[in-house]
Design a protein around this motif. Structure first.
Motif, short mmCIF file in Angstrom:
data_model
loop_
_atom_site.label_atom_id
_atom_site.label_comp_id
_atom_site.label_asym_id
_atom_site.label_seq_id
_atom_site.Cartn_x
_atom_site.Cartn_y
_atom_site.Cartn_z
N LYS A 76 0.82 -1.21 0.00
CA LYS A 76 0.00 0.00 0.00
C LYS A 76 0.85 1.26 0.00
O LYS A 76 0.44 2.31 -0.49
CB LYS A 76 -0.91 0.01 1.23
CG LYS A 76 -2.00 -1.06 1.19
CD LYS A 76 -2.89 -0.97 2.42
CE LYS A 76 -3.99 -2.02 2.39
NZ LYS A 76 -4.86 -1.97 3.59
N ASN A 77 2.06 1.16 0.60
CA ASN A 77 2.94 2.33 0.69
C ASN A 77 4.35 1.94 0.24
O ASN A 77 5.25 1.76 1.08
CB ASN A 77 2.98 2.86 2.13
CG ASN A 77 1.60 3.18 2.68
OD1 ASN A 77 1.04 4.24 2.43
ND2 ASN A 77 1.04 2.22 3.42
N PRO A 78 4.58 1.78 -1.07
CA PRO A 78 5.88 1.32 -1.59
C PRO A 78 7.08 2.18 -1.16
O PRO A 78 8.17 1.68 -0.97
CB PRO A 78 5.69 1.39 -3.11
CG PRO A 78 4.22 1.33 -3.31
CD PRO A 78 3.63 2.07 -2.14
N GLY A 79 6.84 3.46 -0.97
CA GLY A 79 7.95 4.35 -0.65
C GLY A 79 8.19 4.56 0.83
O GLY A 79 9.00 5.40 1.23
N ILE A 80 7.51 3.80 1.67
CA ILE A 80 7.62 4.00 3.12
C ILE A 80 9.02 3.62 3.62
O ILE A 80 9.61 2.65 3.14
CB ILE A 80 6.54 3.17 3.87
CG1 ILE A 80 6.44 3.63 5.33
CG2 ILE A 80 6.85 1.68 3.79
CD1 ILE A 80 5.25 3.02 6.06
N THR A 81 9.55 4.40 4.55
CA THR A 81 10.87 4.11 5.09
C THR A 81 10.76 3.10 6.21
O THR A 81 9.67 2.86 6.74
CB THR A 81 11.52 5.39 5.64
OG1 THR A 81 10.74 5.87 6.78
CG2 THR A 81 11.58 6.49 4.58
#
Length: 253
Positions: A76-81
């Protein structure tokens, strides 16, 4: 639980490393779907480097929850750190119902009991030679870790960097030739060109390298005096000399 089932649980811990034994119990909720399990990429242990299979300690309930939730979160959040993922997991872990947490804790305690049994068998199975090798590799890994830590601290504290040698200065001048070429071919080509340089041509690079080295030594000395003044003489190469110089500086003031 039958003897076969107990042996099967223990076998899973040894052969496959730690894999959750909630198979068959995962229907409590969608978030417990084992198909969503996630393996963190970690540095190899000393045993793994030596090709020795060591039983892995089971994940705590929170970390198990985090690994199982992470694939869906990343989808859902590919760019999440990583930091954001941990914060998200922590928030939802706190919101998890007490009954589910209690069940996970019980399962973890059971897995931990199994792990301790297997660990005891594993420890007894190691030969003296293997133990010595594991100890040696661990010492090498510790030294490397301390070196990385020191390097990072040097960078943070602004320690001057050692300049390039005359050969690397020459290579730096040729860096444009690297574009589109194989790195090994580039290095070999530069090496041959370096060997073909006349003495006068090589002297130009050697002189430049010496000037940079002289500046580096002065900058490093000033940095070391600064570190001693801050009480970080552990970062200084020649502590007695640096301490003596800073005392002389204070007296002159």
């Amino acid at each position: 639980m039958s003897l076969f089932a107990q042996l099967h649980r223990l076998n899973n811990l040894v052969i496959g490393g730690y894999r959750t034994v909630l198979h068959g119990r995962a229907s409590r909720g969608n978030w417990l779907n084992l198909n969503q399990s996630f393996s963190y990429t970690t540095r190899k242990s000393a045993e793994e480097r030596l090709g020795i299979e060591k039983p892995k300690r089971p994940l705590t309930p929170f970390f198990k929850f985090m690994t199982q939730m992470r694939p869906a979160l990343l989808a859902k959040n590919p760019g999440i750190t990583s930091k954001e993922a941990i914060a998200w997991s922590s928030k939802h872990w706190q919101e998890l119902d007490a009954e589910t947490k209690s069940q996970m804790t019980k399962e973890y305690e059971k897995d931990l009991e199994d792990y301790k049994k297997i660990k005891k068998i594993y420890d007894a199975s190691l030969t003296d030679e293997q133990k010595q090798e594991i100890k040696r590799v661990k010492e090498v890994m510790t030294a490397a870790r301390e070196k990385r830590k020191l390097k990072a601290e040097y960078k943070e504290l602004g320690r001057p960097k050692k300049p390039m040698s005359s050969y690397f200065l020459f290579m730096q001048m040729k860096k444009d030739a690297l574009k589109g070429n194989n790195i090994k071919e580039f290095q070999e080509k530069v090496k041959q060109e370096w060997l073909k340089l006349t003495e006068n041509e090589r002297t130009k690079y050697e002189k430049q390298a010496q000037e940079l080295m002289n500046k580096y030594k002065k900058d490093l000395e000033a940095w070391e005096l600064k570190m001693v003044a801050k009480g970080r003489s552990d970062l200084v190469r020649a502590k007695p000399i640096a301490e003596k110089r800073i005392k002389s500086t204070k007296k002159a003031q």
